[in-house]
Scaffold this motif. Structure first.
Motif, mmCIF file in Angstrom:
data_model
loop_
_atom_site.group_PDB
_atom_site.id
_atom_site.type_symbol
_atom_site.label_atom_id
_atom_site.label_comp_id
_atom_site.label_asym_id
_atom_site.label_seq_id
_atom_site.Cartn_x
_atom_site.Cartn_y
_atom_site.Cartn_z
ATOM 1 N N VAL A 18 -18.783 44.688 -21.964
ATOM 2 C CA VAL A 18 -18.143 45.459 -23.150
ATOM 3 C C VAL A 18 -16.799 44.813 -23.328
ATOM 4 C CG1 VAL A 18 -17.234 47.571 -23.976
ATOM 5 C CG2 VAL A 18 -19.312 47.654 -22.654
ATOM 6 N N SER A 19 -15.964 44.267 -22.525
ATOM 7 C CA SER A 19 -14.708 43.902 -22.898
ATOM 8 C C SER A 19 -14.794 42.342 -23.218
ATOM 9 C CB SER A 19 -13.879 43.826 -21.400
ATOM 10 O OG SER A 19 -12.639 43.017 -21.337
ATOM 11 N N LYS A 20 -15.815 41.790 -22.929
ATOM 12 C CA LYS A 20 -15.728 40.436 -23.597
ATOM 13 C C LYS A 20 -16.335 40.659 -24.931
ATOM 14 C CE LYS A 20 -17.440 37.576 -19.548
ATOM 15 N NZ LYS A 20 -18.554 36.731 -19.043
ATOM 16 N N VAL A 21 -17.382 41.515 -25.317
ATOM 17 C CA VAL A 21 -17.695 41.759 -26.859
ATOM 18 C C VAL A 21 -16.344 42.272 -27.543
ATOM 19 C CG1 VAL A 21 -18.987 43.120 -28.520
ATOM 20 C CG2 VAL A 21 -19.988 42.307 -26.256
ATOM 21 N N ILE A 22 -15.666 43.036 -27.072
ATOM 22 C CA ILE A 22 -14.279 43.547 -27.869
ATOM 23 C C ILE A 22 -13.451 42.519 -27.981
ATOM 24 C CG2 ILE A 22 -12.343 44.949 -27.679
ATOM 25 C CD1 ILE A 22 -13.971 47.050 -26.116
ATOM 26 N N ASN A 23 -13.373 41.673 -27.010
ATOM 27 C CA ASN A 23 -12.262 40.445 -27.248
ATOM 28 C C ASN A 23 -13.144 39.122 -27.808
ATOM 29 O OD1 ASN A 23 -9.968 41.925 -25.951
ATOM 30 N ND2 ASN A 23 -11.085 41.967 -24.056
ATOM 31 N N THR A 32 -27.094 41.200 -26.838
ATOM 32 C CA THR A 32 -26.358 42.200 -26.127
ATOM 33 C C THR A 32 -25.195 42.431 -27.003
ATOM 34 O OG1 THR A 32 -27.049 41.155 -24.063
ATOM 35 C CG2 THR A 32 -24.846 42.295 -24.025
ATOM 36 N N ARG A 33 -24.505 41.638 -27.570
ATOM 37 C CA ARG A 33 -23.416 41.843 -28.292
ATOM 38 C C ARG A 33 -23.811 42.831 -29.600
ATOM 39 N NH1 ARG A 33 -19.006 38.817 -29.047
ATOM 40 N NH2 ARG A 33 -20.362 36.794 -28.117
ATOM 41 N N LYS A 34 -25.070 42.851 -30.166
ATOM 42 C CA LYS A 34 -25.528 43.817 -31.211
ATOM 43 C C LYS A 34 -25.541 45.306 -30.382
ATOM 44 C CE LYS A 34 -27.650 40.969 -34.393
ATOM 45 N NZ LYS A 34 -28.991 40.686 -35.136
#
Length: 335
Positions: A18-23, A32-34
């Motif tokens: 989740v942190s990777k997607v947010i950043n 996974t991003r979606k």
């Protein structure tokens, strides 16, 4: 209020993902991003900006310094492009004001005190003390229409020289041989490039360069009036004038009409920018188009790339220009 752990559980992924997607980290699959983005939307999760900054070492804020009056239509189009690029980037925008003529003022301190991740600069010359300090500071910077570079500083500009050369060609093909140029501010990168394009265009068609056919200005409507009046007062006035901005071209056209002459019947006029008003002005303005919105978008995209990849060389980008023919140019009377 939902937490990052709630988002991870909802999406069926780890908190780290989740942190990777947010950043905006690239090593996450699109599927996974979606999933994560849908979970964020369903739970109405809002990341804590301060915590996010502590984790990433960034403020997620970029500054924009525009040292040109905001009444200039170019500025609004540039800012619109910047805003478009920032919409889904995760970054916020801070408009910077700077006392650049104050010898006790430090623009670097101004940026660092706000913990900016990067800066876009428009309307300040590269030789200015504050700009040189900015280049040396290592703060990621993109200059718009200023030929400045550094270890972490790049720039983006329109193909100014070729744009003016196209204008000269267009007028020559209409039979004009007395082609004048209404310049911008002497010494500025944009002005010098466009002036070089004017001289090169004349040379291609074996037309003489005449110093009295170059009128200084400052890109404004009023300078268009002043410059055109100076050209009209010559013993042998030009039959066509290329202006370094659309606003100057509007002023030039009104100066022609105030003399009881017509555009393009007596004098053809070409602008530069293709701002929105060029299509609405009467006569509709022939002009060199620079994609101002795209320049705004690409300046931010390049800046964020520099922030994310500090080891990469800073970009030097050139946006192509093109000629838009409308009603303000026509055949020379003596052609």
């Amino acid at each position: 209020m939902a937490s990052i752990h709630d988002v991870a559980k909802e999406a069926g992924v780890s908190v780290a993902t989740v942190s990777k997607v947010i950043n905006h980290y690239p090593d996450v699959s699109e599927k996974t991003r979606k999933k994560v983005k849908h979970a964020i939307a369903r739970l109405r999760y809002r990341p804590n900006v301060i915590a996010r900054g502590l984790v990433t070492g960034r403020s997620w804020t970029v500054g924009v310094l525009i040292h040109v009056p905001f009444t200039n239509p170019y500025v609004s189009m540039l800012l619109e492009g910047i805003k478009t690029a920032l919409e889904h980037s995760g970054y916020d925008l801070m408009r910077l004001s700077a006392r650049l003529n104050d010898p006790d003022y430090s623009f670097i301190d101004h940026c660092q005190s706000r913990n900016l991740d990067g800066v876009v600069v428009f309307g300040v010359e590269k030789d200015h003390r504050s700009i040189q300090e900015l280049i040396q500071s290592g703060i990621p910077t993109m200059f718009v229409d200023t030929d400045a570079t550094g270890l972490r500083a790049g720039n983006i500009t329109t193909d100014n020289r070729n744009g003016i050369r196209m204008a000269v060609r267009h007028l020559f093909e209409l039979g004009h041989r007395r082609i004048a140029y209404l310049a911008g501010v002497s010494g500025q990168d944009v002005n010098e490039l466009r002036l070089a394009g004017y001289r090169e265009g004349l040379e291609v068609f074996s037309l003489p360069y005449r110093a009295d056919y170059v009128a200084d200005g400052d890109y404004s409507y009023d300078s268009g009036i002043r410059g055109m009046n100076m050209l009209l007062d010559l013993a042998q006035p030009p039959t066509a004038v290329i202006c370094t901005s659309d606003m100057a071209a509007f002023g030039a056209i009104r100066a022609v009409e105030a003399r009881g002459l017509s555009v393009p019947g007596d004098i053809s006029v070409v602008g530069f920018d293709n701002i929105f008003e060029a299509e609405l002005f009467k006569p509709r303005l022939t002009t060199i188009n620079q994609n101002i919105h795209a320049i705004g978008v690409k300046s931010i995209e390049a800046l964020i790339a520099m922030i994310k990849h500090p080891g990469d060389p800073p970009p030097v980008l050139t946006e192509p220009s093109s000629l838009i023919v409308r009603e303000s140019t026509g055949k020379a009377k003596d052609a």
